[in-house]
Design a protein around this motif. Structure first.
Motif, PDB file in Angstrom:
ATOM      1  N   THR A 124       0.739  -1.088   0.076  1.00 20.12           N
ATOM      2  CA  THR A 124       0.063   0.128   0.016  1.00 20.12           C
ATOM      3  C   THR A 124       0.751   1.226   0.044  1.00 20.12           C
ATOM      4  O   THR A 124       2.081   1.251   0.496  1.00 20.12           O
ATOM      5  CB  THR A 124      -0.921  -0.130   1.143  1.00 20.12           C
ATOM      6  N   ALA A 125       0.241   2.302  -0.376  1.00 15.21           N
ATOM      7  CA  ALA A 125       1.004   3.650  -0.611  1.00 15.21           C
ATOM      8  C   ALA A 125       1.300   4.110   0.879  1.00 15.21           C
ATOM      9  O   ALA A 125       0.675   3.997   1.643  1.00 15.21           O
ATOM     10  CB  ALA A 125       0.455   4.561  -1.448  1.00 15.21           C
ATOM     11  N   CYS A 126       2.469   5.014   1.057  1.00  8.21           N
ATOM     12  CA  CYS A 126       2.535   5.675   2.293  1.00  8.21           C
ATOM     13  C   CYS A 126       3.326   6.870   1.921  1.00  8.21           C
ATOM     14  O   CYS A 126       3.937   6.928   0.744  1.00  8.21           O
ATOM     15  CB  CYS A 126       3.492   4.711   3.311  1.00  8.21           C
ATOM     16  N   PRO A 127       3.197   7.763   2.667  1.00  6.24           N
ATOM     17  CA  PRO A 127       3.991   9.068   2.613  1.00  6.24           C
ATOM     18  C   PRO A 127       5.550   8.878   2.445  1.00  6.24           C
ATOM     19  O   PRO A 127       6.225   8.321   3.148  1.00  6.24           O
ATOM     20  CB  PRO A 127       3.701   9.842   3.977  1.00  6.24           C
ATOM     21  N   GLY A 128       6.007   9.358   1.342  1.00  6.63           N
ATOM     22  CA  GLY A 128       7.541   9.284   0.964  1.00  6.63           C
ATOM     23  C   GLY A 128       7.931   8.027   0.260  1.00  6.63           C
ATOM     24  O   GLY A 128       9.150   7.847   0.259  1.00  6.63           O
ATOM     25  N   CYS A 129       6.894   7.232  -0.107  1.00  2.71           N
ATOM     26  CA  CYS A 129       7.373   5.801  -0.460  1.00  2.71           C
ATOM     27  C   CYS A 129       7.334   6.087  -1.792  1.00  2.71           C
ATOM     28  O   CYS A 129       5.971   5.964  -2.344  1.00  2.71           O
ATOM     29  CB  CYS A 129       6.601   4.823   0.062  1.00  2.71           C
ATOM     30  N   ARG A 130       8.084   5.596  -2.828  1.00  2.00           N
ATOM     31  CA  ARG A 130       7.999   5.588  -4.100  1.00  2.00           C
ATOM     32  C   ARG A 130       7.453   4.360  -4.742  1.00  2.00           C
ATOM     33  O   ARG A 130       7.787   3.178  -4.419  1.00  2.00           O
ATOM     34  CB  ARG A 130       9.398   6.001  -4.717  1.00  2.00           C
ATOM     35  N   MET A 131       6.474   4.584  -5.623  1.00  2.00           N
ATOM     36  CA  MET A 131       5.994   3.211  -6.138  1.00  2.00           C
ATOM     37  C   MET A 131       6.948   2.836  -7.188  1.00  2.00           C
ATOM     38  O   MET A 131       7.443   3.767  -8.130  1.00  2.00           O
ATOM     39  CB  MET A 131       4.751   3.666  -6.864  1.00  2.00           C
ATOM     40  N   VAL A 132       7.240   1.639  -7.065  1.00  2.00           N
ATOM     41  CA  VAL A 132       8.204   0.927  -7.993  1.00  2.00           C
ATOM     42  C   VAL A 132       7.436   0.334  -9.098  1.00  2.00           C
ATOM     43  O   VAL A 132       8.019   0.522 -10.356  1.00  2.00           O
ATOM     44  CB  VAL A 132       9.050  -0.212  -7.133  1.00  2.00           C
ATOM     45  N   THR A 133       6.421  -0.491  -8.859  1.00  2.00           N
ATOM     46  CA  THR A 133       5.502  -0.745  -9.959  1.00  2.00           C
ATOM     47  C   THR A 133       4.233  -0.939  -9.276  1.00  2.00           C
ATOM     48  O   THR A 133       4.140  -0.621  -8.015  1.00  2.00           O
ATOM     49  CB  THR A 133       5.914  -2.481 -10.358  1.00  2.00           C
ATOM     50  N   ARG A 134       3.137  -0.988 -10.017  1.00  2.00           N
ATOM     51  CA  ARG A 134       1.617  -1.061  -9.236  1.00  2.00           C
ATOM     52  C   ARG A 134       1.689  -1.998  -8.236  1.00  2.00           C
ATOM     53  O   ARG A 134       1.794  -3.087  -8.354  1.00  2.00           O
ATOM     54  CB  ARG A 134       0.757  -1.530 -10.415  1.00  2.00           C
ATOM     55  N   GLY A 135       1.178  -1.470  -7.206  1.00  2.00           N
ATOM     56  CA  GLY A 135       0.916  -2.312  -5.946  1.00  2.00           C
ATOM     57  C   GLY A 135       2.119  -2.502  -5.217  1.00  2.00           C
ATOM     58  O   GLY A 135       2.215  -3.143  -4.264  1.00  2.00           O
ATOM     59  N   VAL A 136       3.285  -1.750  -5.467  1.00  6.26           N
ATOM     60  CA  VAL A 136       4.624  -2.025  -4.822  1.00  6.26           C
ATOM     61  C   VAL A 136       5.170  -0.817  -4.443  1.00  6.26           C
ATOM     62  O   VAL A 136       5.603   0.031  -5.566  1.00  6.26           O
ATOM     63  CB  VAL A 136       5.436  -3.068  -5.656  1.00  6.26           C
ATOM     64  N   HIS A 137       5.655  -0.586  -3.404  1.00  7.53           N
ATOM     65  CA  HIS A 137       6.045   0.752  -2.915  1.00  7.53           C
ATOM     66  C   HIS A 137       7.500   0.665  -2.217  1.00  7.53           C
ATOM     67  O   HIS A 137       7.607  -0.072  -1.156  1.00  7.53           O
ATOM     68  CB  HIS A 137       5.128   1.603  -2.140  1.00  7.53           C
TER      69      HIS A 137
END
Length: 230
Positions: A124-137
């Protein structure tokens, strides 16, 4: 746990990392004739793609592994091994996280470089967490990692890694040309697979099955390989 980020945005304890110093698979010095199919695969390399080790890859650091690329740039690349889970509980492997670590959670050995590096992948998304691919941060902040652990995330939604895999400029492309890796799309279901110890075998078997069905020497579709896991 004092954590800082390197020039590749990786989380390190007590200092920065030099990614370009890391070597993954020895590559012969002789220039190999470029094959059109391999060049297409090389062009697919990007952050968010997954690497499936070929049977011929003999480096013990990467034998029978699946990796997720978290960085891919002209000056180097970085990835996390998805298939090697530690035997130690997270609280023992990383005592600073013990107060918030779920009892059953075990970290993964993300690669042979900088084992003091601590990273996490969140579904799940979180503040400051970059999305690497859909559904993975990518979680590369110590305070955010503690918050996610304290919120009750388990390994179905959060995976913690110590160390990472690194390649210098052009090295990963050379390894792909040497048929060391299959390149497939990133997929959250694979990243958070419930049986990581068998993930490589299943993904490689699917890739080989696609090739056999086509009856050609070309590369299998990465989408076909990932879809075969569902």
């Amino acid at each position: 746990m004092r954590l800082r980020t390197s020039r590749f945005g990786l989380l390190a304890a007590g200092g920065c990392l030099v990614l370009a110093a890391a070597l993954a698979v020895p590559i012969e010095q002789a220039v190999t004739a470029r094959q059109p199919g391999r060049e297409v695969t090389v062009r697919q390399l990007a952050a968010g793609k997954m690497l499936v080790a070929s049977r011929r890859l003999a480096d013990p650091n990467f034998t029978e592994t699946v990796l997720l690329l978290i960085e891919y740039r002209t000056d180097g690349a970085a990835g996390l091994v998805l298939t090697r889970q530690s035997e130690l509980p997270l609280a023992r492997a990383l005592p600073d996280l013990a107060p918030v670590a779920p009892l059953a959670m075990r970290p993964f050995v993300g690669g042979p470089v900088a084992h003091e590096t601590v990273l996490a992948l969140s579904r799940t998304a979180c503040p400051g967490c970059r999305m690497v691919t859909r559904g993975v941060h990518l979680v590369n902040d110590g305070d955010m990692l503690r918050q996610r652990l304290a919120s009750g995330d388990d390994d179905r939604t959060l995976r913690v890694y110590t160390g990472y895999a690194g390649w210098s400029a052009g090295q990963l492309a050379a390894e792909v040309r040497e048929d060391a890796w299959r390149v497939v799309p990133g997929d959250a279901a694979a990243v958070f697979d419930g049986e990581p110890e068998t993930l490589w075998r299943r993904m490689l078997a699917r890739a080989e099955s696609v090739l056999a069905d086509r009856g050609t020497g070309g590369e299998p579709s990465g989408a076909d390989v990932v879809d075969g896991l569902r």
